[in-house]
Design an enzyme around this catalytic site. Structure first.
Site, PDB file in Angstrom:
ATOM      1  N   LEU A  18      22.134  45.117  39.017  1.00  0.00           N
ATOM      2  CA  LEU A  18      22.683  43.727  38.739  1.00  0.00           C
ATOM      3  C   LEU A  18      23.579  43.118  39.775  1.00  0.00           C
ATOM      4  CD1 LEU A  18      25.852  44.166  36.734  1.00  0.00           C
ATOM      5  CD2 LEU A  18      24.601  46.084  37.532  1.00  0.00           C
ATOM      6  N   CYS A  19      23.862  41.908  39.953  1.00  0.00           N
ATOM      7  CA  CYS A  19      24.693  41.165  40.607  1.00  0.00           C
ATOM      8  C   CYS A  19      25.345  40.122  39.965  1.00  0.00           C
ATOM      9  CB  CYS A  19      23.778  40.739  41.743  1.00  0.00           C
ATOM     10  SG  CYS A  19      22.509  39.643  41.524  1.00  0.00           S
ATOM     11  N   GLY A  20      25.426  38.946  40.587  1.00  0.00           N
ATOM     12  CA  GLY A  20      26.219  37.931  39.906  1.00  0.00           C
ATOM     13  C   GLY A  20      25.130  37.024  38.967  1.00  0.00           C
TER      14      GLY A  20
ATOM     15  N   GLY B 281      21.580  37.783  39.101  1.00  0.00           N
ATOM     16  CA  GLY B 281      20.414  38.572  39.177  1.00  0.00           C
ATOM     17  C   GLY B 281      19.292  38.231  40.370  1.00  0.00           C
TER      18      GLY B 281
ATOM     19  N   TRP C 280      26.078  39.949  36.083  1.00  0.00           N
ATOM     20  CA  TRP C 280      27.477  39.890  35.672  1.00  0.00           C
ATOM     21  C   TRP C 280      27.915  38.601  35.081  1.00  0.00           C
ATOM     22  CZ3 TRP C 280      31.034  43.287  34.447  1.00  0.00           C
ATOM     23  CH2 TRP C 280      32.321  42.958  34.550  1.00  0.00           C
TER      24      TRP C 280
END
Length: 292
Positions: free
Chosen positions: A242-244, A246, A271
């Site tokens: 995951l990240c901010g 995708g 996120w």
């Protein structure tokens, strides 16, 4: 001479330079930048791109009806956009971006993969390395002849919030976060309003910028494996990234693919969805302490 029938997930600038212009090889500029970066990906594309490259608009190639950013479109929508870009299912596609760290090229690569197109690779070092080596660029837009592209979603490669929550509870998969350590630890604010700082309890941190060297090349395989091990992740076991929103999570999936991982997927809401939900648990700090 046609392009080889199979290609690795990452190809070098020399590999592409030797094959550029061959029938069946298509080049895609998938550059994208955060709004606060001051960079305009489309303007950069018009100012200079690899010969024949078409522009993959990441924002437009997302589910526009979803309030969350960069969610996957449906298969029909993706196929329609790729057809307009002049792509075919039997093409070999090489994707790059201008970030020097595979910021968005990995996302486009993953999208092609998840919609069934396996003949796709990321250009190692992207357009920054290509230009640093003195290789030619062209300006202006490219107007492709429409292609014929079909797509079918492989749902195993994408995860929902509920599936991530279940993985956290059961330990069935490892969670790996591509955001900066400051955002992961809650020391830096999130760029999107209404999203809390911190990380999913039990997740690990490996910023996507730590996967490349000073020239933007993906680290050698032994060093990539060491990066995952140092982050506390066993790449042989299932991993959800995951990240901010995708995007850079897919740079982790790209690296995992290169080291031989067979079960890596992306939490598409990432996120922004988790941290923006008041009922989702959030941890802060290098190890993490749960808070509301």
């Amino acid at each position: 001479m046609p392009v080889a029938s199979s290609i690795p997930s990452v190809v070098s600038t020399a590999w592409l330079a030797e094959r550029l212009g061959r029938a069946g090889l298509k080049v895609v500029d998938a550059s994208w930048y955060l709004p606060r970066s001051g960079r305009d990906a489309r303007a950069d594309y018009l100012a200079g791109h690899l010969a024949g490259a078409v522009f993959f608009d990441l924002d437009a190639t997302s589910e526009l009806q979803n309030q969350l950013p960069h969610m996957l479109p449906d298969a029909a929508g993706f196929a329609a956009r790729m057809t307009r870009l002049g792509l075919h299912n039997d093409d070999t596609i090489v994707i790059y971006d201008g970030s020097g760290a595979n910021m968005s090229a990995g996302r486009a690569w993953w999208m092609f993969r998840i919609f069934g197109h396996e003949q796709v690779a990321v250009l190692d070092g992207g357009s920054q390395l290509w230009q640093a080596e003195g290789r030619a660029m062209e300006t202006g837009s490219v107007t492709p002849v429409p292609g014929a592209f079909t797509a079918r979603l492989d749902a195993r490669r994408v995860r929902t919030r509920a599936e991530v929550a279940a993985a956290v509870a059961s330990g069935a998969a490892q969670l790996l976060d591509a955001r900066s350590k400051g955002r992961f630890e809650g020391r830096e604010p999130e760029p999107r309003p209404g999203v809390r700082s911190g990380h999913i309890p039990g997740s690990r941190s490996l910023p996507y910028t730590e996967l490349v060297d000073g020239e933007g090349r993906l680290l050698p395989l032994d060093r990539l494996r060491a990066r995952f091990e140092e982050a506390g992740v066993d790449w042989r076991r299932p991993v959800i990234t995951l990240c901010g929103s995708g995007v850079t999570a897919c740079a982790l999936v790209l690296a995992l693919d290169c080291v031989g991982a067979s079960d890596a997927s992306v939490y598409d809401g990432s996120w922004t969805e988790w941290g923006g939900s008041s009922d989702a648990p959030v941890a802060t700090g290098p190890v993490g302490e749960r808070r509301g």
